[in-house]
Design an enzyme around this catalytic site. Structure first.
Site, PDB file in Angstrom:
ATOM      1  N   GLY A   1     -18.895   6.030  16.086  1.00 62.45           N
ATOM      2  CA  GLY A   1     -20.239   6.701  17.138  1.00 62.45           C
ATOM      3  C   GLY A   1     -20.968   6.447  15.942  1.00 62.45           C
TER       4      GLY A   1
ATOM      5  N   SER B   1     -23.230   4.676  15.895  1.00 64.88           N
ATOM      6  CA  SER B   1     -24.601   3.108  16.038  1.00 64.88           C
ATOM      7  C   SER B   1     -26.077   4.507  15.460  1.00 64.88           C
ATOM      8  CB  SER B   1     -24.866   3.232  17.615  1.00 64.88           C
ATOM      9  OG  SER B   1     -25.384   3.978  18.743  1.00 64.88           O
ATOM     10  N   SER B   2     -25.523   5.291  15.344  1.00 66.35           N
ATOM     11  CA  SER B   2     -27.149   6.350  15.449  1.00 66.35           C
ATOM     12  C   SER B   2     -26.763   7.730  14.225  1.00 66.35           C
ATOM     13  CB  SER B   2     -28.188   5.956  16.806  1.00 66.35           C
ATOM     14  OG  SER B   2     -28.045   7.824  17.286  1.00 66.35           O
ATOM     15  N   GLY B   3     -27.881   8.778  14.419  1.00 69.95           N
ATOM     16  CA  GLY B   3     -27.796   9.605  14.241  1.00 69.95           C
ATOM     17  C   GLY B   3     -26.839   9.697  12.742  1.00 69.95           C
TER      18      GLY B   3
ATOM     19  N   ASP C   1     -14.358   2.299  21.504  1.00 71.94           N
ATOM     20  CA  ASP C   1     -15.286   3.082  22.785  1.00 71.94           C
ATOM     21  C   ASP C   1     -14.437   4.323  22.139  1.00 71.94           C
ATOM     22  OD1 ASP C   1     -15.437   4.043  25.126  1.00 71.94           O
ATOM     23  OD2 ASP C   1     -16.272   3.014  26.115  1.00 71.94           O
TER      24      ASP C   1
ATOM     25  N   SER D   1     -17.887  19.704  15.449  1.00 74.87           N
ATOM     26  CA  SER D   1     -17.456  19.892  16.179  1.00 74.87           C
ATOM     27  C   SER D   1     -18.818  20.368  16.725  1.00 74.87           C
ATOM     28  CB  SER D   1     -17.452  21.513  15.818  1.00 74.87           C
ATOM     29  OG  SER D   1     -17.062  22.521  16.967  1.00 74.87           O
TER      30      SER D   1
ATOM     31  N   TYR E   1     -21.229  20.554  27.924  1.00 71.47           N
ATOM     32  CA  TYR E   1     -20.974  20.685  26.226  1.00 71.47           C
ATOM     33  C   TYR E   1     -20.562  21.962  25.364  1.00 71.47           C
ATOM     34  CZ  TYR E   1     -22.770  19.411  21.021  1.00 71.47           C
ATOM     35  OH  TYR E   1     -22.871  18.984  19.875  1.00 71.47           O
TER      36      TYR E   1
ATOM     37  N   ALA F   1     -17.859  23.915  25.903  1.00 76.74           N
ATOM     38  CA  ALA F   1     -17.091  23.983  26.934  1.00 76.74           C
ATOM     39  C   ALA F   1     -15.794  22.978  25.511  1.00 76.74           C
ATOM     40  CB  ALA F   1     -16.065  23.393  28.002  1.00 76.74           C
ATOM     41  N   SER F   2     -16.702  21.802  25.686  1.00 75.80           N
ATOM     42  CA  SER F   2     -16.080  20.368  24.817  1.00 75.80           C
ATOM     43  C   SER F   2     -15.451  21.220  23.236  1.00 75.80           C
ATOM     44  CB  SER F   2     -16.597  19.229  24.977  1.00 75.80           C
ATOM     45  OG  SER F   2     -17.685  19.056  24.331  1.00 75.80           O
ATOM     46  N   LYS F   3     -17.145  21.530  22.338  1.00 71.93           N
ATOM     47  CA  LYS F   3     -16.585  21.807  21.701  1.00 71.93           C
ATOM     48  C   LYS F   3     -15.920  23.054  21.132  1.00 71.93           C
ATOM     49  CE  LYS F   3     -19.897  18.722  19.640  1.00 71.93           C
ATOM     50  NZ  LYS F   3     -19.257  17.163  19.056  1.00 71.93           N
TER      51      LYS F   3
ATOM     52  N   THR G   1     -31.654  13.451  15.795  1.00 64.92           N
ATOM     53  CA  THR G   1     -30.781  12.045  15.917  1.00 64.92           C
ATOM     54  C   THR G   1     -31.050  12.045  17.438  1.00 64.92           C
ATOM     55  OG1 THR G   1     -28.965  13.792  16.648  1.00 64.92           O
ATOM     56  CG2 THR G   1     -29.072  12.749  14.314  1.00 64.92           C
TER      57      THR G   1
HETATM   58  P1  NDP Z   1     -26.572  10.724  18.521  1.00 61.16           P
HETATM   59  O1  NDP Z   1     -26.475  10.425  19.964  1.00 61.16           O
HETATM   60  O2  NDP Z   1     -27.461   9.606  17.752  1.00 61.16           O
HETATM   61  O3  NDP Z   1     -25.357  10.165  18.124  1.00 61.16           O
HETATM   62  C1  NDP Z   1     -24.292   9.901  19.133  1.00 61.16           C
HETATM   63  C2  NDP Z   1     -23.184   8.909  18.579  1.00 61.16           C
HETATM   64  O4  NDP Z   1     -21.963   8.936  20.474  1.00 61.16           O
HETATM   65  C3  NDP Z   1     -23.964   7.439  19.022  1.00 61.16           C
HETATM   66  O5  NDP Z   1     -23.656   6.669  17.946  1.00 61.16           O
HETATM   67  C4  NDP Z   1     -23.025   7.341  20.602  1.00 61.16           C
HETATM   68  O6  NDP Z   1     -23.101   5.839  20.624  1.00 61.16           O
HETATM   69  C5  NDP Z   1     -21.994   7.423  20.295  1.00 61.16           C
HETATM   70  N1  NDP Z   1     -21.287   7.636  21.486  1.00 61.16           N
HETATM   71  C6  NDP Z   1     -21.266   8.314  22.659  1.00 61.16           C
HETATM   72  N2  NDP Z   1     -20.391   8.329  23.914  1.00 61.16           N
HETATM   73  C7  NDP Z   1     -19.215   6.918  22.802  1.00 61.16           C
HETATM   74  C8  NDP Z   1     -17.706   7.097  23.082  1.00 61.16           C
HETATM   75  N3  NDP Z   1     -16.963   6.825  24.396  1.00 61.16           N
HETATM   76  N4  NDP Z   1     -17.846   5.517  22.469  1.00 61.16           N
HETATM   77  C9  NDP Z   1     -17.873   5.826  21.195  1.00 61.16           C
HETATM   78  N5  NDP Z   1     -18.866   6.643  20.245  1.00 61.16           N
HETATM   79  C10 NDP Z   1     -19.841   7.369  21.188  1.00 61.16           C
HETATM   80  O7  NDP Z   1     -25.750  12.122  18.374  1.00 61.16           O
HETATM   81  P2  NDP Z   1     -25.612  13.099  17.321  1.00 61.16           P
HETATM   82  O8  NDP Z   1     -25.986  12.303  15.534  1.00 61.16           O
HETATM   83  O9  NDP Z   1     -27.149  14.230  16.068  1.00 61.16           O
HETATM   84  O10 NDP Z   1     -23.937  13.416  17.554  1.00 61.16           O
HETATM   85  C11 NDP Z   1     -23.147  13.323  16.190  1.00 61.16           C
HETATM   86  C12 NDP Z   1     -22.000  14.767  16.891  1.00 61.16           C
HETATM   87  O11 NDP Z   1     -22.627  15.625  16.065  1.00 61.16           O
HETATM   88  C13 NDP Z   1     -21.670  14.781  18.137  1.00 61.16           C
HETATM   89  O12 NDP Z   1     -20.230  14.779  18.336  1.00 61.16           O
HETATM   90  C14 NDP Z   1     -22.523  16.171  18.331  1.00 61.16           C
HETATM   91  O13 NDP Z   1     -22.224  16.725  18.986  1.00 61.16           O
HETATM   92  C15 NDP Z   1     -22.815  16.536  17.439  1.00 61.16           C
HETATM   93  N6  NDP Z   1     -23.879  17.105  16.878  1.00 61.16           N
HETATM   94  C16 NDP Z   1     -24.749  17.145  16.786  1.00 61.16           C
HETATM   95  C17 NDP Z   1     -26.138  18.228  16.524  1.00 61.16           C
HETATM   96  C18 NDP Z   1     -27.092  17.427  17.184  1.00 61.16           C
HETATM   97  O14 NDP Z   1     -28.522  18.843  16.710  1.00 61.16           O
HETATM   98  N7  NDP Z   1     -27.685  16.395  16.767  1.00 61.16           N
HETATM   99  C19 NDP Z   1     -25.219  19.523  16.505  1.00 61.16           C
HETATM  100  C20 NDP Z   1     -24.089  19.704  16.612  1.00 61.16           C
HETATM  101  C21 NDP Z   1     -23.288  18.684  16.900  1.00 61.16           C
HETATM  102  P3  NDP Z   1     -23.987   4.909  22.382  1.00 61.16           P
HETATM  103  O15 NDP Z   1     -25.182   4.490  21.378  1.00 61.16           O
HETATM  104  O16 NDP Z   1     -23.285   3.287  22.063  1.00 61.16           O
HETATM  105  O17 NDP Z   1     -24.221   6.166  23.124  1.00 61.16           O
END
Ligand code: NDP
Length: 300
Positions: free
Chosen positions: A14, A16-18, A58, A136, A150, A152-154, A185
């Site tokens: 993951g 691509s962002s964040g 993916d 998590s 969400y 439940a998954s975490k 993010t």
């Molecule tokens: P973003 O939405 O910025 O990033 C999520 C990333 O997950 C993207 O790169 C997205 O890719 C990728 N992704 C989603 N589905 C898939 C898939 N099937 N296969 C591969 N990649 C996938 O959010 P965050 O950076 O915030 O999230 C990252 C993690 O941090 C997550 O697990 C989230 O639950 C956790 N988190 C985030 C918090 C927050 O406040 N932001 C707080 C607590 C936890 P694509 O561009 O292709 O969709």
């Protein structure tokens, strides 16, 4: 066993962002051999310029997970550090979540994590070394309404990680949970996007869903909780610390929002937590008119 940073091979999902992107940038800069991955590989091409290797991955596609791990193992023998970061929130009232949406949530946030762990562990065991970092959330230890799928998954990730930490420690492998609070993010946009259908149709949860969507957007921008949030690199820094620590902690809460809310939840009996939430959200079937929710719904 201590390892030189440049010989440490890191696989991150993951990117691509964040948080995933920030972690790839930080670890590449620190000298790790980083495999940044994303389901749309074109979204991470620019990471090559900072030294990352890029691969398509993916987490809902078994072949894609196998191919990514095989590519890394062919080039380096094994993955040393797996960072299971990819994830999102399927938000909305529990009754209205289709089984398909709930399954989709678990495919990405739980089954993908589990499958990648299975794929990297044999290589880690052979080397007698490995670090597995599972993203998590504070939402793996507390629950907001509208975030049932969400959370439940975490919660599932927390339990899997707690069991795994015990099971693989003797092979030289550490398992770490990272529990961010509110991080700015693409997360909130994806969470609200997942509610598009629910928001469009008449429903006994109409006002509640609207409030959840509004709070999910606004909690990152306004109010007391936004001030206690953080940026993706705040999480990346903790991940870097966790993978370099000789004895990493089992879990790292990141940002003041996570620490404050987790402490608050731990101190409150269920009835008090529910009362706190009732002050933040309109209660479906009760006070549908209250629409000024400001708590971190569906967040983190
Ligand atoms: P973003 O939405 O910025 O990033 C999520 C990333 O997950 C993207 O790169 C997205 O890719 C990728 N992704 C989603 N589905 C898939 C898939 N099937 N296969 C591969 N990649 C996938 O959010 P965050 O950076 O915030 O999230 C990252 C993690 O941090 C997550 O697990 C989230 O639950 C956790 N988190 C985030 C918090 C927050 O406040 N932001 C707080 C607590 C936890 P694509 O561009 O292709 O969709």
């Amino acid at each position: 066993m201590a390892k030189a940073i440049e010989s440490m091979v890191v696989l991150i999902t993951g990117c691509s962002s964040g948080i995933g992107r920030a972690t790839a940038l930080r670890l590449a800069k620190a000298g790790y051999t980083v495999y940044a991955t994303a389901r749309r590989v074109e979204s991470i091409r620019d990471l090559q310029a900072v030294g990352c290797n890029t691969l398509a991955l993916d987490v809902t596609n078994d072949t894609s997970m196998q191919q990514a791990v095989q590519t890394i193992e062919a080039e380096h023998g094994a993955v040393d550090v797996l960072i299971n970061n990819a994830g999102y929130s399927e938000s909305g009232a529990v009754e209205e979540l289709s089984s398909e949406r709930l399954r989709r949530q678990f495919e990405t946030n739980v089954f993908g994590v589990h499958r990648l762990i299975q794929l990297v562990l044999p290589g880690m065991r052979d080397k007698g070394f490995g670090k597995i970092v599972n993203l998590s959330s504070m939402g793996g230890r507390l629950t907001f309404p509208g975030g049932g799928a969400y959370h439940a998954s975490k919660y599932a990730i927390e339990a899997l990680s707690d069991a795994l930490r015990f099971e693989v420690r003797g092979f030289g492998i550490d398992v770490v949970l990272v529990e961010p609070g509110l991080i700015r993010t693409g997360f909130s946009e994806a969470a609200v996007g997942s509610m598009t259908e629910a928001l469009a149709k008449p429903s006994p949860y109409g006002d509640f869903n609207q409030a959840v969507a509004l709070a999910t957007k606004e909690v990152y921008e306004k109010g007391v909780f936004s001030k206690l949030g953080g940026d993706p690199d705040d999480v990346a820094r903790i991940i870097e610390h966790a993978i370099t620590a000789r004895r990493p902690r089992a879990r790292y809460a990141v940002t003041a929002s996570a620490k404050v809310l987790l402490a608050q939840r731990a101190m409150m009996p269920d009835w008090a937590w529910d009362a706190f939430l009732r002050a933040q959200f309109p209660q479906p079937g009760h006070d549908a008119a209250k629409s000024d929710a400001r708590a971190p719904a569906g967040a983190s």
